[in-house]
Design a protein around this motif. Structure first.
Motif, PDB file in Angstrom:
ATOM      1  N   ASP A  21       9.333 -97.673 -33.741  1.00 40.37           N
ATOM      2  CA  ASP A  21       8.605 -98.904 -33.404  1.00 40.37           C
ATOM      3  C   ASP A  21       7.358 -98.591 -32.585  1.00 40.37           C
ATOM      4  OD1 ASP A  21      10.469-100.447 -34.709  1.00 40.37           O
ATOM      5  OD2 ASP A  21      11.645-100.867 -32.906  1.00 40.37           O
ATOM      6  N   LEU A  22       7.499 -97.676 -31.631  1.00 41.83           N
ATOM      7  CA  LEU A  22       6.347 -97.281 -30.817  1.00 41.83           C
ATOM      8  C   LEU A  22       5.289 -96.616 -31.690  1.00 41.83           C
ATOM      9  CD1 LEU A  22       4.872 -96.746 -28.115  1.00 41.83           C
ATOM     10  CD2 LEU A  22       6.229 -94.652 -27.916  1.00 41.83           C
ATOM     11  N   PHE A  23       5.705 -95.704 -32.560  1.00 41.10           N
ATOM     12  CA  PHE A  23       4.722 -94.948 -33.340  1.00 41.10           C
ATOM     13  C   PHE A  23       4.148 -95.757 -34.493  1.00 41.10           C
ATOM     14  CE2 PHE A  23       6.191 -91.552 -30.753  1.00 41.10           C
ATOM     15  CZ  PHE A  23       5.072 -90.736 -30.639  1.00 41.10           C
ATOM     16  N   LYS A  24       4.818 -96.823 -34.854  1.00 42.68           N
ATOM     17  CA  LYS A  24       4.200 -97.757 -35.805  1.00 42.68           C
ATOM     18  C   LYS A  24       2.949 -98.357 -35.178  1.00 42.68           C
ATOM     19  CE  LYS A  24       5.180-101.973 -38.428  1.00 42.68           C
ATOM     20  NZ  LYS A  24       6.175-103.052 -38.701  1.00 42.68           N
ATOM     21  N   PHE A  25       3.011 -98.617 -33.879  1.00 40.47           N
ATOM     22  CA  PHE A  25       1.818 -99.104 -33.178  1.00 40.47           C
ATOM     23  C   PHE A  25       0.779 -97.996 -33.023  1.00 40.47           C
ATOM     24  CE2 PHE A  25      -0.215 -99.263 -28.923  1.00 40.47           C
ATOM     25  CZ  PHE A  25      -1.170-100.231 -29.216  1.00 40.47           C
ATOM     26  N   ILE A  26       1.196 -96.827 -32.588  1.00 41.11           N
ATOM     27  CA  ILE A  26       0.243 -95.728 -32.359  1.00 41.11           C
ATOM     28  C   ILE A  26      -0.493 -95.366 -33.649  1.00 41.11           C
ATOM     29  CG2 ILE A  26       0.077 -93.285 -31.711  1.00 41.11           C
ATOM     30  CD1 ILE A  26       2.294 -93.746 -29.685  1.00 41.11           C
ATOM     31  N   ASP A  27       0.197 -95.462 -34.770  1.00 40.66           N
ATOM     32  CA  ASP A  27      -0.429 -95.107 -36.052  1.00 40.66           C
ATOM     33  C   ASP A  27      -1.601 -96.013 -36.424  1.00 40.66           C
ATOM     34  OD1 ASP A  27       1.139 -92.929 -36.507  1.00 40.66           O
ATOM     35  OD2 ASP A  27       2.515 -93.913 -37.896  1.00 40.66           O
ATOM     36  N   ILE A  28      -1.686 -97.189 -35.788  1.00 43.95           N
ATOM     37  CA  ILE A  28      -2.824 -98.083 -36.053  1.00 43.95           C
ATOM     38  C   ILE A  28      -4.149 -97.349 -35.844  1.00 43.95           C
ATOM     39  CG2 ILE A  28      -4.089-100.069 -35.109  1.00 43.95           C
ATOM     40  CD1 ILE A  28      -1.400-101.428 -34.602  1.00 43.95           C
ATOM     41  N   PHE A  29      -4.174 -96.451 -34.858  1.00 46.48           N
ATOM     42  CA  PHE A  29      -5.436 -95.812 -34.485  1.00 46.48           C
ATOM     43  C   PHE A  29      -5.756 -94.582 -35.341  1.00 46.48           C
ATOM     44  CE2 PHE A  29      -3.641 -97.947 -30.765  1.00 46.48           C
ATOM     45  CZ  PHE A  29      -4.617 -98.926 -30.598  1.00 46.48           C
ATOM     46  N   GLU A  30      -4.859 -94.265 -36.275  1.00 46.71           N
ATOM     47  CA  GLU A  30      -5.155 -93.219 -37.257  1.00 46.71           C
ATOM     48  C   GLU A  30      -5.932 -93.785 -38.434  1.00 46.71           C
ATOM     49  OE1 GLU A  30      -4.129 -89.576 -37.435  1.00 46.71           O
ATOM     50  OE2 GLU A  30      -4.539 -90.267 -35.397  1.00 46.71           O
ATOM     51  N   LYS A  31      -5.953 -95.117 -38.532  1.00 43.76           N
ATOM     52  CA  LYS A  31      -6.580 -95.797 -39.670  1.00 43.76           C
ATOM     53  C   LYS A  31      -8.048 -95.386 -39.823  1.00 43.76           C
ATOM     54  CE  LYS A  31      -7.432-100.000 -38.806  1.00 43.76           C
ATOM     55  NZ  LYS A  31      -7.238-101.421 -38.474  1.00 43.76           N
ATOM     56  N   ASN A  32      -8.383 -94.881 -40.994  1.00 45.49           N
ATOM     57  CA  ASN A  32      -9.771 -94.536 -41.341  1.00 45.49           C
ATOM     58  C   ASN A  32     -10.378 -93.480 -40.423  1.00 45.49           C
ATOM     59  OD1 ASN A  32      -9.702 -96.528 -43.361  1.00 45.49           O
ATOM     60  ND2 ASN A  32     -10.326 -98.109 -41.888  1.00 45.49           N
ATOM     61  N   ASN A  33      -9.539 -92.713 -39.744  1.00 50.80           N
ATOM     62  CA  ASN A  33     -10.089 -91.689 -38.856  1.00 50.80           C
ATOM     63  C   ASN A  33      -9.773 -90.276 -39.316  1.00 50.80           C
ATOM     64  OD1 ASN A  33     -11.451 -92.424 -36.070  1.00 50.80           O
ATOM     65  ND2 ASN A  33     -10.126 -94.116 -36.644  1.00 50.80           N
ATOM     66  N   TYR A  34      -8.889 -90.139 -40.272  1.00 47.78           N
ATOM     67  CA  TYR A  34      -8.607 -88.850 -40.888  1.00 47.78           C
ATOM     68  C   TYR A  34      -8.334 -87.766 -39.851  1.00 47.78           C
ATOM     69  CZ  TYR A  34     -10.839 -91.522 -44.577  1.00 47.78           C
ATOM     70  OH  TYR A  34     -11.176 -92.520 -45.455  1.00 47.78           O
ATOM     71  N   GLY A  35      -7.498 -88.099 -38.891  1.00 45.21           N
ATOM     72  CA  GLY A  35      -7.105 -87.099 -37.905  1.00 45.21           C
ATOM     73  C   GLY A  35      -8.117 -86.808 -36.831  1.00 45.21           C
ATOM     74  N   LYS A  36      -9.112 -87.681 -36.653  1.00 45.97           N
ATOM     75  CA  LYS A  36     -10.139 -87.427 -35.638  1.00 45.97           C
ATOM     76  C   LYS A  36      -9.721 -87.884 -34.235  1.00 45.97           C
ATOM     77  CE  LYS A  36     -14.002 -87.964 -38.880  1.00 45.97           C
ATOM     78  NZ  LYS A  36     -15.207 -88.792 -39.199  1.00 45.97           N
ATOM     79  N   VAL A  37      -8.760 -88.794 -34.153  1.00 44.00           N
ATOM     80  CA  VAL A  37      -8.377 -89.360 -32.862  1.00 44.00           C
ATOM     81  C   VAL A  37      -7.343 -88.474 -32.176  1.00 44.00           C
ATOM     82  CG1 VAL A  37      -7.414 -91.367 -31.679  1.00 44.00           C
ATOM     83  CG2 VAL A  37      -8.792 -91.681 -33.734  1.00 44.00           C
ATOM     84  N   ASN A  38      -7.527 -88.261 -30.883  1.00 43.95           N
ATOM     85  CA  ASN A  38      -6.527 -87.577 -30.072  1.00 43.95           C
ATOM     86  C   ASN A  38      -5.699 -88.630 -29.334  1.00 43.95           C
ATOM     87  OD1 ASN A  38      -6.956 -84.504 -30.071  1.00 43.95           O
ATOM     88  ND2 ASN A  38      -9.044 -85.320 -29.917  1.00 43.95           N
ATOM     89  N   HIS A  39      -4.425 -88.308 -29.150  1.00 43.88           N
ATOM     90  CA  HIS A  39      -3.502 -89.239 -28.500  1.00 43.88           C
ATOM     91  C   HIS A  39      -2.888 -88.535 -27.286  1.00 43.88           C
ATOM     92  CE1 HIS A  39      -3.580 -91.783 -32.168  1.00 43.88           C
ATOM     93  NE2 HIS A  39      -3.693 -90.603 -32.781  1.00 43.88           N
ATOM     94  N   MET A  40      -3.023 -89.135 -26.102  1.00 42.96           N
ATOM     95  CA  MET A  40      -2.505 -88.558 -24.864  1.00 42.96           C
ATOM     96  C   MET A  40      -1.426 -89.488 -24.317  1.00 42.96           C
ATOM     97  SD  MET A  40      -3.191 -85.840 -22.868  1.00 42.96           S
ATOM     98  CE  MET A  40      -4.934 -85.438 -23.007  1.00 42.96           C
ATOM     99  N   VAL A  41      -0.183 -88.986 -24.257  1.00 41.15           N
ATOM    100  CA  VAL A  41       0.964 -89.845 -23.965  1.00 41.15           C
ATOM    101  C   VAL A  41       1.541 -89.538 -22.592  1.00 41.15           C
ATOM    102  CG1 VAL A  41       3.191 -90.669 -24.793  1.00 41.15           C
ATOM    103  CG2 VAL A  41       1.471 -89.878 -26.434  1.00 41.15           C
ATOM    104  N   SER A  42       1.679 -90.606 -21.790  1.00 38.39           N
ATOM    105  CA  SER A  42       2.315 -90.511 -20.475  1.00 38.39           C
ATOM    106  C   SER A  42       3.628 -91.294 -20.512  1.00 38.39           C
ATOM    107  CB  SER A  42       1.390 -91.101 -19.397  1.00 38.39           C
ATOM    108  OG  SER A  42       2.090 -91.283 -18.181  1.00 38.39           O
ATOM    109  N   HIS A  43       4.724 -90.621 -20.206  1.00 46.50           N
ATOM    110  CA  HIS A  43       6.041 -91.265 -20.167  1.00 46.50           C
ATOM    111  C   HIS A  43       6.963 -90.360 -19.349  1.00 46.50           C
ATOM    112  CE1 HIS A  43       9.965 -92.811 -21.502  1.00 46.50           C
ATOM    113  NE2 HIS A  43       9.332 -93.898 -21.920  1.00 46.50           N
ATOM    114  N   SER A  44       7.912 -90.960 -18.654  1.00 40.90           N
ATOM    115  CA  SER A  44       8.795 -90.167 -17.792  1.00 40.90           C
ATOM    116  C   SER A  44       9.696 -89.218 -18.579  1.00 40.90           C
ATOM    117  CB  SER A  44       9.651 -91.096 -16.929  1.00 40.90           C
ATOM    118  OG  SER A  44      10.430 -91.968 -17.733  1.00 40.90           O
TER     119      SER A  44
END
Length: 838
Positions: free
Chosen positions: A297-320
């Motif tokens: 469910d979380l990564f379904k949201f995160i994947d939104i930002f992969e749209k039309n970017n072909y792997g150009k976006v970096n994702h930095m995750v903070s969690h305990s």
């Protein structure tokens, strides 16, 4: 060039993520949460924030998220900063700052809050920030909870907390009718998360001088117009455009900072960002609360930002369960290790263990040390389009630098730097402790035999003894080696049937006291300590003594909320009780039912019980403002006559619940509404005469008459502040503190059996003055260090290692920077002149 520097990430002692954005010219901005421990992390890493412009707060605004903000504001003000803006997406921010009005006061700084509506844009000459406000539940959460009148009252209170001019004399905020005002009722639950898009002004192309000359542009003002993007017309009618004489402008990747407090927000985040324009998006920071589940469910949201970017976006995750539990305050941890090498059973080895998300680490093939504990949220691997090289773990070492690039010609320029070497207590011991040649200290005895060992209340003998944990031992503000003051005392009571019941009491709790406890103890040990916590006592209103109390109360509630018979006694000056009530109405109303509050004044050793002032009713505030604008004499606040009657029934109940024989306070010689205290505890159900008397000075000048000779006389244990070295007696008088010799004289006159000296000036971060002190008449004494666990029966054992302490800290003395006077950094009454060095 712009650099993002993580200041804190989720660890045992810094629970929340904070990000510092710095431009090439030095402008600085905070994005994220200002949790407890934030400013100490800045000190630890030698990061200066004199050019800090704005603080963009993210997520919700519970104490865990912004508990470090009041102290941060005080420190920033004292460093000479003249203006600061707090940004957030809801007008609850005004209410929050107003709740601090009794203990946060500074002149000369213009503190403003900027409430950013959804999609509102803030722009300066460096960055552009767009807000995204996400409501947890559209139907139940109001975007605004205060009307225009209430907003005006709150805005006025905030401005009066930070006046431009210094008061002419000593100042008590609770006596000021512009501050001691009833706050608006808060009935709505505020469940909103503020998030930001950060973009940077493009860099104009280089001016092509030769091309301009060819086109006939004369040198001078017309050159300047072209460089500013304006077209010009020459005398012969030729039109020259900027594009003809400027190279193409360069752009920066944009950044999103998204704060998801819990799973219930996810659907709202998906809705908010499903059509988001990902063009030029270079990095997304995800600040995930502990209650966010690492699953599809979380990564379904995160994947939104992969749209039309072909792997150009970096994702930095903070969690305990993703960020490492690294040692945040290495200087303090090294001090603990050295002291443990001298007294192995008086300190716990700081814990670095953590349970990590198996789903995340296995799906993205991230390395973890062998034997690491893991948990999983789902049986199948995470279903996501993100490549493992594009997802990163948010941690203090993970800086990100953005440089300009030409669109459509080259890729976005985003460099992620990380140099985190493997942590090893054995290596640290070999490098820093072994060369000292301490007898009986080895990797085996100090590290291997002590890993995850809890030395508090851990033997049959200790369970029957009074024990003390000096959680914080510094003054004024958190430093590299000493946190601000807090002391836990365990007093066992032996019932008639032989069962032992612990009564833990907390004497003051400066910022991040809870973080220290989580670094020292396992979750099971923390639970046990808080189930036994019966009382929190606050000596006075200075911020270095109480900014950790709300966190302590919240933690206590976590382990006691289901026990209908469990209550906690909170004994404070009356102003702090008002703050607790105003704050918990916002965050946790249920906790208010579990608190039994008694004013420090109701234990006073005097026939005269000082009355508290009554707050100005909210509806009369305009009248107050009108009086002020007409230059009338400032209204004197009415006194609450009922407050002069001691709460005898509740005091009697406390005596019975905690097996206390008697408690008294006397007025400390420090500031208004400051107290020293003495409590006589019954210790044995079979022997009424078996008692233990503990006295605590708080902050004060030597108080021989009222403290030594009266309420504290013949104490079994005296815990006394010893802020300054003996040669600084004039400073001690000025700041209303004690030198070490003065503290010893109080103990001697008190005829105290044993003495613990604490609350040392931050200008002596490692060692207090051990030599050239007057004789101590107490049977045993010791100097407190952070995280020290001491059995009352063995307090004097520290004296055997005095000759080795100077040797232990020789390395730090060589590295120590020039010290400066910071005694009043968090003291709202002793107004200090701001440092101008920045």
């Amino acid at each position: 060039m712009f650099t993002f520097i993580p200041i804190t990430h989720p660890t045992s002692d810094t629970k929340q993520p904070l990000l510092l954005l710095q431009s090439a010219h030095g402008e600085k901005y905070f994005f994220g949460k200002i949790g407890e421990g934030s400013q100490r992390s800045l000190t630890e890493n030698k990061i200066r924030i004199s050019k800090l412009r704005d603080i963009f707060l993210t997520g919700e605004l519970n104490w865990s998220d912004i508990g470090g903000l009041p102290g941060m504001i005080l420190t920033i003000a004292d460093q000479g900063k003249s203006n600061l803006v707090l940004h957030y997406g809801h007008d609850i921010l005004d209410y929050i700052v107003s709740t601090w009005r009794y203990f946060v006061f500074r002149f000369g700084i213009d503190l403003r809050d900027h409430i950013m509506k959804d999609k509102e844009v803030y722009k300066d000459n460096v960055i552009t920030v767009k807000s995204f406000n996400v409501l947890k539940n559209e139907e139940n959460c109001k975007s605004e909870v205060f009307d225009s009148f209430q907003k005006g009252v709150l805005d006025s209170i905030v401005s009066k907390m930070f006046p431009k001019h210094e008061p002419t004399g000593r100042y008590d905020p609770s006596s000021d009718p512009h501050l001691n005002v009833e706050l608006p009722d808060l009935s709505a639950k505020i469940e909103i998360s503020t998030n930001y898009e950060i973009s940077f002004n493009p860099v104009r192309g280089k001016f092509k001088l030769e091309e301009a000359v060819k086109l006939g542009v004369p040198r001078g003002p017309l050159f300047a117009k072209l460089t500013k993007g304006q077209k010009i017309t020459l005398d012969n009618g030729t039109v020259v455009t900027p594009e003809q004489v400027l190279e193409r402008e360069r752009h920066f990747a944009k950044v999103l900072v998204l704060d998801i407090p819990d799973d219930a927000y996810l659907s709202a985040f998906v809705e908010k960002f499903k059509e988001y324009d990902c063009a030029d998006l270079g990095m997304v920071y995800y600040f995930l609360g502990d209650d966010v589940t690492i699953n599809d469910d979380l990564f379904k949201f995160i994947d939104i930002f992969e749209k039309n970017n072909y792997g150009k976006v970096n994702h930095m995750v903070s969690h305990s369960k993703i960020s490492p539990n690294t040692i945040t305050f290495f200087g303090s941890a090294l001090t603990t290790l050295k002291l443990k090498a001298l007294q192995v059973n008086n300190y716990n080895l700081p814990r670095t263990d953590r349970v990590f998300s198996k789903d995340f680490y296995e799906s993205f093939d991230k390395p973890l040390a062998k034997g690491t504990s893991m948990c999983e949220s789902q049986e199948t691997p995470l279903n996501t389009a993100i490549q493992k090289d594009n997802i990163h773990i948010f941690a203090q070492n993970k800086t990100v630098t953005f440089e300009p690039f030409h669109r459509d010609e080259e890729p976005m320029r985003c460099e992620i730097n990380s140099d985190l070497s493997a942590f090893s207590w054995e290596k640290i011991f070999e490098d820093h402790v072994q060369p000292l040649g301490f007898p009986l200290a080895s990797v085996e005895t100090v590290i291997n035999d002590q890993l995850h060992v809890n030395n508090f209340n851990n033997t049959t003998e200790k369970k029957r003894h009074v024990e003390i944990i000096t959680l914080g031992t510094g003054s004024a503000l958190p430093s590299k080696y000493r946190n601000v003051v807090s002391t836990l005392v365990k007093l066992p009571y032996i019932h008639v049937d032989g069962n032992i019941e612990n009564r833990n009491i907390m004497l003051d709790a400066g910022e991040n006291t809870l973080g220290t406890m989580h670094r020292m103890f396992s979750q099971l040990a923390v639970k046990s300590i808080f189930q036994d916590l019966k009382m929190i006592y606050l000596s006075h209103l200075h911020a270095d003594h109480h900014l950790g109390i709300i966190s302590i109360l919240n933690e206590w509630y976590k382990y006691n909320k289901d026990d209908e018979m469990s209550y906690i006694y909170v004994i404070t000056p009356w102003q702090y009780n008002k703050f607790i009530n105003e704050w918990l109405v916002l965050e946790n109303k249920e906790l208010l039912r579990k608190i039994k509050y008694i004013s420090c004044e109701h234990f006073i050793d005097d026939h005269f019980v000082r009355m508290q002032t009554q707050a100005v009713p909210l509806e009369e505030f305009n009248e107050i403002i009108q009086e002020n604008s007409n230059h009338e004499v400032k209204r004197k606040l009415d006194l609450d006559g009922d407050s002069s009657y001691r709460d005898v029934d509740l005091i009697t109940q406390m005596y019975e619940d905690l097996s206390i024989e008697f408690m008294q306070t006397c007025r400390a010689i420090h500031c208004d509404w400051a107290y020293s205290s003495s409590i006589i505890f019954q210790m044995d159900g079979n022997n009424d005469h078996n008692t233990f008397k503990v006295s605590y000075s708080g902050d004060t000048r030597p108080n021989i008459e009222n403290f030594s000779h009266e309420i504290g006389h013949n104490s079994d244990l005296l815990i006394h502040e010893a802020t300054l070295e003996n040669q600084l007696a004039e400073d001690a008088i000025k700041k209303r503190h004690c030198t070490i010799n003065e503290a010893i004289s109080v103990s001697n006159e008190m005829n105290a059996r044993k003495l613990i000296l604490t609350h040392f000036s931050q200008r002596y971060p490692k060692l207090p003055q051990l030599d050239n002190n007057i004789d101590v008449k107490a049977k045993e004494f010791c100097f407190a260090f952070d995280s020290m666990i001491v059995d009352y029966e063995k307090i004097g054992e520290q004296q055997h290692v005095f000759p080795l302490l100077n040797k232990a800290f020789a390395e730090e003395k060589e590295q120590e920077d020039d010290s400066e006077d910071v005694e009043s950094i968090q003291d709202p009454e002793i107004i200090v002149k701001k440092h101008k060095k920045n």
